[in-house]
Enzyme design. Structure first.
Site, PDB file in Angstrom:
ATOM      1  CG  ASP A 112      -2.024   0.994   1.185  1.00 22.51           C
ATOM      2  OD1 ASP A 112      -3.185   0.569   1.167  1.00 22.51           O
ATOM      3  OD2 ASP A 112      -1.742   2.207   1.180  1.00 22.51           O
ATOM      4  N   GLY A 151     -15.443   3.216   4.509  1.00 19.40           N
ATOM      5  CA  GLY A 151     -14.163   3.903   4.321  1.00 19.40           C
ATOM      6  C   GLY A 151     -13.463   3.554   3.017  1.00 19.40           C
ATOM      7  CG  ASN A 184     -11.902  -0.337   4.357  1.00 19.33           C
ATOM      8  OD1 ASN A 184     -12.215  -0.832   5.435  1.00 19.33           O
ATOM      9  ND2 ASN A 184     -10.725   0.241   4.162  1.00 19.33           N
ATOM     10  CG  HIS A 231      -6.816  -2.643   3.345  1.00 18.26           C
ATOM     11  ND1 HIS A 231      -6.028  -1.538   3.124  1.00 18.26           N
ATOM     12  CD2 HIS A 231      -8.042  -2.329   2.853  1.00 18.26           C
ATOM     13  CE1 HIS A 231      -6.745  -0.598   2.545  1.00 18.26           C
ATOM     14  NE2 HIS A 231      -7.970  -1.042   2.373  1.00 18.26           N
ATOM     15  CG  HIS A 267      -8.725  -2.566  -2.101  1.00 19.80           C
ATOM     16  ND1 HIS A 267      -9.654  -1.811  -2.778  1.00 19.80           N
ATOM     17  CD2 HIS A 267      -8.489  -1.913  -0.931  1.00 19.80           C
ATOM     18  CE1 HIS A 267      -9.966  -0.749  -2.052  1.00 19.80           C
ATOM     19  NE2 HIS A 267      -9.287  -0.791  -0.923  1.00 19.80           N
TER      20      HIS A 267
HETATM   21  P1  DGP Z   1      -9.574   1.854   0.764  1.00 17.99           P
HETATM   22  O1  DGP Z   1      -9.683   3.052   1.633  1.00 17.99           O
HETATM   23  O2  DGP Z   1      -9.986   0.571   1.472  1.00 17.99           O
HETATM   24  O3  DGP Z   1     -10.294   2.028  -0.552  1.00 17.99           O
HETATM   25  O4  DGP Z   1      -8.034   1.663   0.464  1.00 17.99           O
HETATM   26  C1  DGP Z   1      -7.365   2.121  -0.666  1.00 17.99           C
HETATM   27  C2  DGP Z   1      -5.903   1.985  -0.395  1.00 17.99           C
HETATM   28  O5  DGP Z   1      -5.210   2.027  -1.631  1.00 17.99           O
HETATM   29  C3  DGP Z   1      -5.297   3.079   0.457  1.00 17.99           C
HETATM   30  O6  DGP Z   1      -4.753   2.476   1.635  1.00 17.99           O
HETATM   31  C4  DGP Z   1      -4.197   3.698  -0.385  1.00 17.99           C
HETATM   32  C5  DGP Z   1      -3.983   2.676  -1.471  1.00 17.99           C
HETATM   33  N1  DGP Z   1      -3.641   3.195  -2.777  1.00 17.99           N
HETATM   34  C6  DGP Z   1      -4.366   4.062  -3.520  1.00 17.99           C
HETATM   35  N2  DGP Z   1      -3.787   4.286  -4.708  1.00 17.99           N
HETATM   36  C7  DGP Z   1      -2.669   3.501  -4.732  1.00 17.99           C
HETATM   37  C8  DGP Z   1      -1.664   3.288  -5.696  1.00 17.99           C
HETATM   38  O7  DGP Z   1      -1.655   3.845  -6.791  1.00 17.99           O
HETATM   39  N3  DGP Z   1      -0.653   2.429  -5.357  1.00 17.99           N
HETATM   40  C9  DGP Z   1      -0.637   1.774  -4.145  1.00 17.99           C
HETATM   41  N4  DGP Z   1       0.390   0.950  -3.917  1.00 17.99           N
HETATM   42  N5  DGP Z   1      -1.591   1.948  -3.213  1.00 17.99           N
HETATM   43  C10 DGP Z   1      -2.589   2.803  -3.502  1.00 17.99           C
END
Ligand code: DGP
Length: 114
Positions: free
Chosen positions: A32, A93, A87, A102, A100
């Site tokens: 992340d 959230g 989420n 986490h 995805h």
């Molecule tokens: P959520 O809030 O559950 O939708 O989590 C989205 C997550 O995705 C957040 O923790 C940040 C991560 N994220 C968003 N854009 C990118 C990206 O381009 N690359 C990576 N590695 N993570 C990302």
């Protein structure tokens, strides 16, 4: 968000490069960009589903859990444990509308989450 513009679809298609923890034809996991724990990895299906409410492939979640197991083992989290979070929509959230998981670990996870 269309699959064309979706940031996680771009990662799934290899248009945005990541260093995969685990990858097969159906899933990829990667770190992340905004880690909330010492280890914070996202596992995505390569097929675009906005939320888990949109998944119409009944086997996908089982295969995703297998991919979580493999990712956690590769990250060294299997013995100490970890938290898996999905989420969903605004109150959950969710910020990226491509399903995805986490995978959070490397420290004790408090309960309840905020
Ligand atoms: P959520 O809030 O559950 O939708 O989590 C989205 C997550 O995705 C957040 O923790 C940040 C991560 N994220 C968003 N854009 C990118 C990206 O381009 N690359 C990576 N590695 N993570 C990302």
């Amino acid at each position: 968000m269309s699959a064309e513009k979706c940031i996680f679809c771009k990662i799934a298609r290899g248009e945005i490069k990541v260093d995969p923890i685990f990858e097969n034809s159906e899933f990829v996991s990667f770190r992340d960009q905004n880690p909330q724990a010492p280890v914070h990895v996202l596992l995505i299906p390569k097929t675009h589903y906005e939320t888990i409410l949109d998944i119409n492939d009944e086997g996908l979640l089982g295969r995703a859990i297998q991919a979580v197991q493999t990712s956690a083992a590769k990250l060294g989290l299997a013995q100490g444990g970890f938290r898996t979070v999905i989420n969903t929509r605004e109150d959950g959230g969710q910020t990226v509308y491509h399903v995805h998981f986490h995978i959070l670990g490397g420290r004790y996870m408090q309960w309840p989450p905020g």
